[in-house]
Write a protein that holds these residues in place. Structure first.
Motif, PDB file in Angstrom:
ATOM      1  N   SER A 145       0.781  36.551 -29.447  1.00  0.00           N
ATOM      2  CA  SER A 145      -0.363  37.441 -29.553  1.00  0.00           C
ATOM      3  C   SER A 145      -0.283  38.477 -28.444  1.00  0.00           C
ATOM      4  O   SER A 145       0.563  38.393 -27.549  1.00  0.00           O
ATOM      5  CB  SER A 145      -1.676  36.651 -29.445  1.00  0.00           C
ATOM      6  OG  SER A 145      -1.751  35.997 -28.189  1.00  0.00           O
ATOM      7  N   THR A 155      -0.171  40.491 -41.467  1.00  0.00           N
ATOM      8  CA  THR A 155      -0.995  41.385 -40.659  1.00  0.00           C
ATOM      9  C   THR A 155      -0.358  41.512 -39.288  1.00  0.00           C
ATOM     10  O   THR A 155       0.420  40.660 -38.860  1.00  0.00           O
ATOM     11  CB  THR A 155      -2.436  40.853 -40.481  1.00  0.00           C
ATOM     12  OG1 THR A 155      -2.376  39.575 -39.827  1.00  0.00           O
ATOM     13  CG2 THR A 155      -3.148  40.714 -41.817  1.00  0.00           C
ATOM     14  N   GLY A 156      -0.701  42.581 -38.590  1.00  0.00           N
ATOM     15  CA  GLY A 156      -0.260  42.729 -37.207  1.00  0.00           C
ATOM     16  C   GLY A 156       1.220  43.028 -37.057  1.00  0.00           C
ATOM     17  O   GLY A 156       1.863  43.575 -37.963  1.00  0.00           O
ATOM     18  N   ASP A 157       1.775  42.625 -35.912  1.00  0.00           N
ATOM     19  CA  ASP A 157       3.128  43.008 -35.538  1.00  0.00           C
ATOM     20  C   ASP A 157       4.185  42.161 -36.234  1.00  0.00           C
ATOM     21  O   ASP A 157       4.014  40.945 -36.397  1.00  0.00           O
ATOM     22  CB  ASP A 157       3.309  42.859 -34.030  1.00  0.00           C
ATOM     23  CG  ASP A 157       2.460  43.829 -33.245  1.00  0.00           C
ATOM     24  OD1 ASP A 157       1.841  44.707 -33.870  1.00  0.00           O
ATOM     25  OD2 ASP A 157       2.411  43.721 -32.000  1.00  0.00           O
ATOM     26  N   THR A 189       0.046  46.584 -33.618  1.00  0.00           N
ATOM     27  CA  THR A 189      -0.920  46.199 -34.653  1.00  0.00           C
ATOM     28  C   THR A 189      -1.028  47.190 -35.800  1.00  0.00           C
ATOM     29  O   THR A 189      -1.143  46.779 -36.957  1.00  0.00           O
ATOM     30  CB  THR A 189      -2.320  45.978 -34.042  1.00  0.00           C
ATOM     31  OG1 THR A 189      -2.223  45.079 -32.933  1.00  0.00           O
ATOM     32  CG2 THR A 189      -3.272  45.404 -35.074  1.00  0.00           C
ATOM     33  N   THR A 190      -0.954  48.499 -35.517  1.00  0.00           N
ATOM     34  CA  THR A 190      -1.238  49.497 -36.554  1.00  0.00           C
ATOM     35  C   THR A 190      -0.188  50.600 -36.669  1.00  0.00           C
ATOM     36  O   THR A 190      -0.397  51.561 -37.410  1.00  0.00           O
ATOM     37  CB  THR A 190      -2.597  50.177 -36.283  1.00  0.00           C
ATOM     38  OG1 THR A 190      -2.528  50.907 -35.044  1.00  0.00           O
ATOM     39  CG2 THR A 190      -3.725  49.167 -36.222  1.00  0.00           C
TER      40      THR A 190
END
Length: 828
Positions: free
Chosen positions: A229, A273-275, A287-288
């Motif tokens: 994370s 989702t995420g990386d 993340t985006t």
């Protein structure tokens, strides 16, 4: 720091420098060729005693040394002779400039943090600390490499040790509290420091190594990889694992190496989702942000190095998830590589790193220089893949290298010597045949990107939605990238325009007129929207459908910090891309424009513009409103067709800019480039504006005019705020973006969706359907066309009725990530 018995044994039992070089020269050892799983090339599986362990760690140090320095090249052969001499010159300059003082090792790299007024200043100070270690790494490589003029120079050795001690006592030690950018402390500085420890191992007393490793342990504790994370994902996680692995190798700590290996495991699986890597080939970091070309490059290179380092050792990476990385070479990276460059649309804020204010050699970064290390990483990764995969990848790399006429990789001044050696090995390998650029379409719904590749050219589209940011800024970088996610349409030719975005494009282009975008002329502040991809448009309908060769793509656009709304569509065909815009409205009190194209014509300009058969002036500046325009052609680039005629503005612009304007760390040198811009001016505060044009990369003026004259080639079925669609009868192509359910031509959809149909000459057709919004729990599509039989269908199709028309009923599409659902039919 407590040093274990094992560590002490290794630290006090030194190999000679010649011994290290000898250990690194064996083929299996140096190249990381696999032996029996889990077995060391020097020992039997498992470590049975201290001497055996010391041998294995010594072997790993030797292997890492080879990975850093490269092999298989002669230091007296070009381009290596010149590059080695340049390395020596650079090292000599930095050595002469080194002046240890309170707060700095070099006067231009002050790393002390005198309570700066801004976070940006603090980031800069920590970055200077990391850069200081990087310079020492350069000095160490000049000391270790043959042909630099500084090889085995004892004075240089002593200066390196002095520099290491200075940085340790002043800033990078176990009692220091970090400030500024976390990256400098956990990745940048320790990676360079540990590389130096490997290269200078013979010259470093055990006490010094212990102190340096204590600093690394302080800033990169085991807890840095305890959770997948935050800053410990994707490329960052791989970088952290590299630090832990090398810390273990240098300090002969088996637990650290094992931790590094095991901490790679979360990197491998596909994410939703995420990386990380997605099943459609997308790669996200922060993340985006679509980041295949920058952070993705780091991850690929880092994994290649770690796989090679640990191959055949007690800590070999054997996780089956490695295959996902191998598959990603062609699923994730290859689609964005073109003739040696990596496309800017997946390089995030790295596009603004053109020329650094502190870069003594003035090496400009660009899409080609970002692409070349990826090619070298693919070659290195191939050493741990299957022989079939490795052979194919070498063919791809050879093709990309041979076609990169704009910036030949072997002339790349920024490419490391080890990477240069890997690529030279591919070029010189007569058993490797270059593979041509593939054709086809790839839609990356998970990162709002698409690539379209045809014989002779390639294109890419960048969009944004509630999951993917407009653009990324941060660390004072990419300050004007505001509209890159507003439908930017990049394109390159096979033998032309390969420097389109390489040649100082980003500091000199009008950032409000990026090609393909629709944007308000509202003035935006530097870094508007926030750092690290924080700004996301509140839209769902972004995506499309593809059969792998053609595509229909759409973007519901909301402007960044603007009231702008627009519906944008692209229909990607065999020799052209049809571009539609509708429902364009805005109340910013400013003009709104859709940029057909904005071509970088270099420092001299001069490319001839022909409009409806009439040559236009080549002087700068020049502008003209072109009314009832049917077609335009830009010599050396391509053609543009405006179905039914359009009012288009043409502008020749001589633009000045600096890298420092788009990146606070950039050079202040004023650059000038000439641009030819074609754009549609929708006026101030438009209420329901539209546009339509056909982009024809590489087309001649004659072919462009012929396409404009052939009024039956294209039918625009709809171009409204509700639907956009086209038909090209000669191709059997129909594409419709249903922003709302309704009827367009022969297609009726119950709900928002994207539909693309290709009718084939053999009497079959492929219907491609997607739910870009990821919200449909049911969908009914009717095609008013006689269909005899459904021969195959996606599992999402719950019923199919044939006859005088085709009716398809889909079940829940909301969990399918906007992926295309295919149905093949035999026509009636």
């Amino acid at each position: 720091m407590n040093v274990s018995v094992l560590e002490t044994a290794v630290m006090t039992t030194r190999w000679s420098r010649r011994g290290f070089l000898a250990a690194g020269s064996g083929t299996a050892l140096a190249l990381g060729v696999h032996t029996t799983a889990g077995a060391s090339p020097l020992t039997s599986p498992g470590i049975t005693d201290t001497a055996e362990a010391a041998d294995e760690f010594a072997a790993l140090r030797a292997k890492w040394r080879t990975l850093i320095l490269g092999e298989g090249f002669s230091p007296t052969a070009e381009p290596f002779r010149t590059r080695l001499a340049d390395l020596g010159t650079t090292a000599s300059q930095w050595r002469s400039a080194m002046a240890p003082a309170a707060g700095s090792l070099w006067p231009d790299l002050v790393y002390a943090d005198p309570e700066p007024d801004t976070d940006q200043e603090s980031y800069g100070y920590s970055g200077n600390m990391s850069t200081s270690y990087s310079r020492l790494n350069t000095l160490a490589q000049a000391y270790c490499r043959q042909g630099t003029g500084l090889t085995d120079d004892t004075g240089l050795r002593d200066d390196i040790l002095t520099g290491l001690d200075h940085l340790h006592s002043e800033v990078y030690h176990a009692n220091q509290t970090r400030y500024g950018n976390w990256y400098s402390w956990q990745i940048g500085a320790p990676q360079a420091l540990l590389d130096i420890c490997v290269l200078m191992y013979d010259a470093l007393p055990a006490a010094r190594i212990a102190d340096y490793l204590a600093a690394v342990d302080h800033f990169v504790p085991d807890s840095a990889v305890a959770a997948y994370s935050g800053t410990s994902t994707g490329a960052n996680r791989v970088d952290l694992c590299r630090v832990l692995a090398l810390r273990g190798v240098v300090g002969a700590n088996a637990a650290k190496v094992a931790l590094a290996r095991d901490a790679l495991t979360p990197v491998f699986p596909y994410v939703t989702t995420g990386d990380g890597l997605y099943t459609d080939g997308s790669f996200i970091q922060h993340t985006t942000v679509p980041y295949t070309g920058s952070y993705g490059s780091v991850m690929l290179g880092g994994l290649g190095m770690l796989f090679a380092l640990l191959a055949g050792s007690t800590w070999e990476v054997t996780d089956a998830g490695r295959q996902i990385v191998f598959d990603a070479v062609e699923k994730a990276w290859a689609p964005f590589l073109y003739n040696g460059l990596v496309m800017d649309g997946v390089s995030g804020r790295a596009v603004s790193r053109g020329l650094s204010a502190s870069d003594a050699k003035h090496i400009q970064q660009d899409d080609h220089l970002r692409g070349h290390p990826i090619l070298a990483s693919i070659v290195l990764l191939g050493q741990g893949a299957s022989s079939t995969e490795s052979a194919r990848w070498r063919g791809l790399v050879k093709g990309w290298m041979q076609r990169d006429y704009y910036s030949p990789p072997m002339d790349d001044p920024a490419l490391s010597l080890s990477s240069l050696a890997r690529l030279k090995g591919v070029l010189d390998d007569t058993t490797v045949s270059p593979i041509a650029e593939p054709t086809g379409h790839r839609l990356f719904t998970s990162m709002a990107r698409a690539t379209h590749r045809r014989p002779g050219w390639a294109a890419s589209i960048s969009m944004a939605d509630r999951r993917i940011t407009y653009y990324e800024t941060g660390n004072g970088e990419n300050l004007h990238g505001w509209h890159t996610g507003s439908g930017m349409l990049y394109w390159w030719g096979d033998t032309f325009c390969n420097g389109q975005y390489s040649d100082a494009f980003w500091p000199t282009v009008d950032p409000g007129r990026l090609p393909g975008t629709t944007a308000s002329r509202k003035v935006l502040a530097d870094a508007a929207g926030g750092d690290w991809g924080a700004s996301l448009p509140d839209v769902n309908w972004v995506g499309g459908a593809t059969d792998g060769q053609r595509a229909a793509i759409g973007q519901y656009l909301k402007g960044l910090q603007s009231t702008l709304l627009a519906k944008k569509s692209w229909f990607c065909l065999d020799d052209a891309i049809v571009c539609l815009g509708a429902g364009i409205r805005c109340s910013d009190g400013t003009a709104v424009e859709s940029t057909v194209d904005n071509r970088n014509l270099g420092p001299t300009g001069g490319a001839a513009l022909t409009v409806d058969g009439t040559a236009k002036p080549t002087a700068y500046p020049w502008s003209q409103t072109l009314t009832a325009t049917r077609w335009a052609h830009l010599a050396g680039h391509g053609g543009y067709v405006f179905p039914g005629g359009a009012t288009v503005k043409a502008l020749r612009d001589s633009r000045d800019g600096t890298w420092s304007a788009v990146n606070r760390g950039g050079a202040t040198t004023v650059l000038n480039r000439k641009y030819l811009t074609l754009y549609v001016d929708h006026g101030t505060d438009p209420e329901d504006a539209t546009y339509a044009y056909v982009l024809m990369p590489g087309a001649s003026a004659a072919r462009t005019q012929a396409r404009a004259d052939d009024t039956d080639w294209l039918a625009v079925l709809a171009n409204t705020d509700d639907q956009q669609g086209v038909s090209v009868p000669s191709l059997g192509f129909t594409g419709v973006n249903f922003w709302f359910g309704g009827t367009v031509g022969a297609l009726t959809a119950s709900d928002p969706c994207c539909v693309m149909i290709s009718e084939r000459s053999d009497g079959t057709a492929v219907i491609c359907v997607s739910d870009p919004m990821r919200m449909r729990t049911g969908l009914t599509l009717t095609w008013d066309r006689a269909v005899a039989q459904v021969t195959s269908k996606a599992s999402s199709v719950t019923s199919a009725t044939t006859g005088s028309s085709l009716t398809l009923t889909f079940g829940d599409l909301s969990s399918l990530a906007g992926v295309t659902q295919k149905v093949t039919v035999r026509l009636g």
